[in-house]
Structure formats: structure tokens, C-alpha cells
Scaffold this active site. Structure first.
Site, PDB file in Angstrom:
ATOM      1  N   GLU A   1      18.348  35.237  22.375  1.00 39.38           N
ATOM      2  CA  GLU A   1      17.805  34.829  23.656  1.00 39.38           C
ATOM      3  C   GLU A   1      16.299  34.634  23.565  1.00 39.38           C
ATOM      4  OE1 GLU A   1      18.858  36.172  28.010  1.00 39.38           O
ATOM      5  OE2 GLU A   1      17.441  37.610  27.159  1.00 39.38           O
TER       6      GLU A   1
ATOM      7  N   SER B   1      21.883  41.399  34.298  1.00 41.82           N
ATOM      8  CA  SER B   1      21.049  41.945  35.368  1.00 41.82           C
ATOM      9  C   SER B   1      21.855  42.294  36.610  1.00 41.82           C
ATOM     10  CB  SER B   1      19.966  40.932  35.752  1.00 41.82           C
ATOM     11  OG  SER B   1      19.069  40.729  34.696  1.00 41.82           O
TER      12      SER B   1
ATOM     13  N   SER C   1      22.620  32.847  35.278  1.00 42.04           N
ATOM     14  CA  SER C   1      22.349  31.412  35.169  1.00 42.04           C
ATOM     15  C   SER C   1      23.634  30.607  35.046  1.00 42.04           C
ATOM     16  CB  SER C   1      21.464  31.134  33.949  1.00 42.04           C
ATOM     17  OG  SER C   1      20.224  31.774  34.067  1.00 42.04           O
TER      18      SER C   1
END
Length: 390
Positions: free
Chosen positions: A250, A135, A167
């Protein structure tokens, strides 16, 4: 494209997979120090999980479900799912590193087995942490519009750009970075995946504090970061294929991990309350029904991934179910003790609040639910696109 590593030679070792629940319960005393505490910080959870993996590695039981040629013990994703289930059932939770292990590890095994052989043993033993750089400020659900670039130089590439919502980047050692190697209008056809050392010159990581007070996510700035040519994951220009492969895990294996954790959280919450009202009993029943549906769906997804199937848009169903179940389970946990949820400030109450707030993000991370519903409608149900009035 880099040849896929075939796991046929791993069948025999996988047949000796332990009964994980029995194995863990037999070592209850030794493992007690790895049980998460309600007031653990994110960094403490990372350290505790790494220590647990190191213990399991010393005991010679890590690596089930990963190819033996790459440092694993053989088997498939099904063995990994069984292991995650047992860890949560025995109250150990899941190490923070296993989310990225599943997502990034699957891509390395499939598209860059040499890199997998170098790095998989370290993360399995708790010595390393990975993340994924997808992202960007202007590229979330529309990943093909990303602007991070990689230009070729002698012996490798130079990457420039910014990633966001990465993350655990503040603790990670390596990052799978998706960058544009084609022209600015090449969309998904001009992307390449790179294996980037986050300690390299030009990398800056800036943590983002969330509503829960933790810094799970970070911005990652890449300023003239040099990456060797042997750290390309897959083919140059083939990054979209790597990303789509990665997203299967994912949305499939991540959903499996989350349903196991949610089941344990709901059990703990129910154990702490007395008799349920009729309304609460109905809400709990619906939450369990949602968990059961999610478990069946993502178990089937894991089995199909283990069989080598390419799933495509089907995994959007897993993502939608995960989001709905995250909301339902955490809403029920909140309703079981609304007073403590709202007013109590002890570690347990703070943990419940943090999980509830985090569950709200389930409809956004890993692909917004609205986008996933459109994918389901158009590519699975073959419904017509909406027509605007006027």
C-alpha cells in the site's frame, strides 16, 4: 501460516516482457476510447478502467508480474511497476481497480494462494473489483483497537461490525476484512483477515460523499455475515502479519502509482500555460525534485518487495514522501492558473480542484503522516520518545 508461492518458475516468461510504451503507442487508435475524459464521474472511470483491462486481457498481455500458477504471466512487482508507468505515460491513466489489486492481491498471493488462483484472473481481466476493510469509526491509525468481530460456527465464521473509509466499496465484489477473533483485549494478536463477498446476506454498503462531490468511500456494515472457513487469509489469529505485509505494498506500490499519475498531471498543466514567472519556475523545479525523490525511493521499495524482502518501518518513509509530494505538485498546478482554479466551472477546472482537495487527504489515508514520522524517529533513527514537561 500458508506457504508462500515461490515465483522462480516465472523467470523465463518475465524475460519476454514487452516494451510497454512501444506496445501501447502502436495501438494508439484502438486505445483512444479508454483515455479518461475530464468530466468522467467516478463510476465512469471505474467502467473505463475495467474496459481497458478487458481489452488488454483479450490481447493476451495482462498478468505480468503475477505468478503463472495463479493466473499471471510471471515476473515480479517490478514488471507491474513498468506497466503502470507506461499506461500513465501514454495518457491512459490507471484503472481504478489496480490500487486494491496491488494491496490485496499481494496478500492473497502470499497468504491464500488458492483464493488468489480463484480471483486474480477476474480482476486482471476487468471483471471484478476489490477493496479492503480496515478502518473503523474508532480504529484508524490505531488499527489494533478495531472492534469488528468474527466468531466461529460450523464450517466458518460469522462477522459483525462496521468499516469506514472503504475505497470503492459501492462497486466492489470482494473485500479483505480485518476482524477480531480473539478477546477484546488481544489487540494485534487476536486479529484475522477474511475474504468477504460484499453481495452476501448481511452486508450493507453506504457511500460517503466527499468535498469533491464523489462517493469514493463508503461505510460497510456487517451484520451476521457468514464467511466460509476456506476464506480465511493466512492463519486464524495471524491477521496482523497479513495486514503488515499488505501495508508494504500500500505504501510502496501505491506511492509508485501515484508518482506516475502526478508526473502526468504536472506535464499536462505545464503544457496548458505559457511562459513561467521566476517564482513559478522555482516552484515547478521543487515539485519535480520531490517527484524524482519519491520515484527513486519507491522504485527501490518495489525492487526490494520483488526480491521478497520484508521491509517493515522503512516504508513509512515512502508514505511521508508521498504526502509531501502530493501537496507540492498539486499546489504548483493550482498556482499555474489560480483564476481558473478559483472561478472556472468547466470539466478541466473541476478536475484540478478535485485533485487538489484529494491531495490534502494524502497526509491521512494509509496511515497518518504524524504517526509515520514517529515510526521513522523511533524505529529507524532510534531517537528517544518525547518527554512531557511537568
Amino acid at each position: 501460516m500458508t506457504a508462500r508461492v515461490v515465483e522462480d518458475t516465472d523467470t523465463e516468461p518475465a524475460a519476454a516482457e514487452p516494451n510497454w510504451t512501444a506496445w501501447l503507442e502502436a495501438r494508439h487508435t484502438e486505445l483512444s476510447g479508454f483515455v479518461p475524459a475530464p468530466d468522467d464521474t467516478l463510476d465512469e472511470r471505474i467502467d473505463r478502467g475495467s474496459s481497458l483491462l478487458a481489452f488488454l486481457d483479450r490481447a493476451g498481455v495482462t498478468g505480468w508480474g503475477w505468478p503463472t500458477a495463479l493466473g499471471g504471466r510471471g515476473g515480479t512487482a517490478v514488471q507491474r511497476a513498468n506497466f503502470y508507468d507506461a499506461l500513465t505515460r501514454c495518457g491512459l491513466g490507471l484503472p481504478e481497480s489496480v490500487a486494491a489489486l496491488e494491496v490485496v492481491g499481494s496478500a492473497l498471493v502470499e497468504f491464500a494462494p488458492r483464493l488468489a488462483a480463484q480471483h486474480l484472473p477476474d480482476i486482471l481481466a476487468g471483471r471484478s473489483l476489490w477493496c479492503q476493510g480496515f478502518s473503523e469509526p474508532d480504529a484508524g491509525s490505531d488499527l489494533a483497537s478495531l472492534r469488528t468481530t468474527a466468531r466461529p460456527v460450523d464450517g466458518g465464521w460469522v462477522i459483525n461490525g462496521q468499516k469506514v473509509w472503504t475505497s470503492l466499496a459501492h462497486r466492489a465484489d470482494w473485500c479483505a476484512v480485518l476482524a477480531r477473533t480473539g478477546d477484546k483485549d488481544s489487540r494485534h494478536r487476536g486479529l484475522t483477515m477474511f475474504w468477504v463477498d460484499l453481495r452476501a446476506a448481511g452486508v450493507s454498503v453506504r457511500p460517503l460523499r466527499t468535498l469533491t462531490g464523489e462517493e469514493e468511500f463508503s461505510e460497510v456494515y456487517l451484520d451476521d455475515v457468514t464467511v466460509a472457513e476456506d476464506r480465511v487469509i493466512g492463519e486464524v489469529g495471524g491477521g496482523w502479519a497479513v495486514a503488515m505485509h499488505l501495508l508494504q505494498f500500500e505504501r510502496g506500490m501505491w506511492a509508485w502509482q501515484r508518482q506516475a499519475l502526478m508526473h502526468a498531471e504536472l506535464e499536462r498543466a505545464l503544457a496548458a500555460v505559457g511562459e513561467l514567472s521566476a517564482t513559478q519556475a522555482q516552484e515547478v523545479g521543487r515539485a519535480y525534485a520531490g517527484l524524482a525523490a519519491l520515484r527513486v525511493k519507491c522504485r527501490r521499495t518495489v525492487e526490494r518487495l520483488a526480491a521478497g524482502e520484508v521491509l517493515g518501518p522503512e516504508v513509512s518513509v515512502d508514505k511521508v514522501l508521498l504526502s509531501q509530494t502530493e501537496h507540492a505538485v498539486n499546489d504548483v498546478i493550482r498556482s499555474l492558473d489560480r483564476l481558473s482554479f478559483s472561478l472556472t466551472d468547466d470539466a478541466a477546472a473541476r478536475g484540478v480542484r478535485a485533485e487538489w482537495f484529494y491531495s490534502r487527504a494524502a497526509s491521512v489515508y494509509g496511515g497518518a503522516v504524524e504517526v509515520q514520522k514517529n515510526i521513522i524517529a523511533q524505529r529507524l533513527l532510534h531517537l528517544p520518545r518525547g518527554v512531557r514537561n511537568g
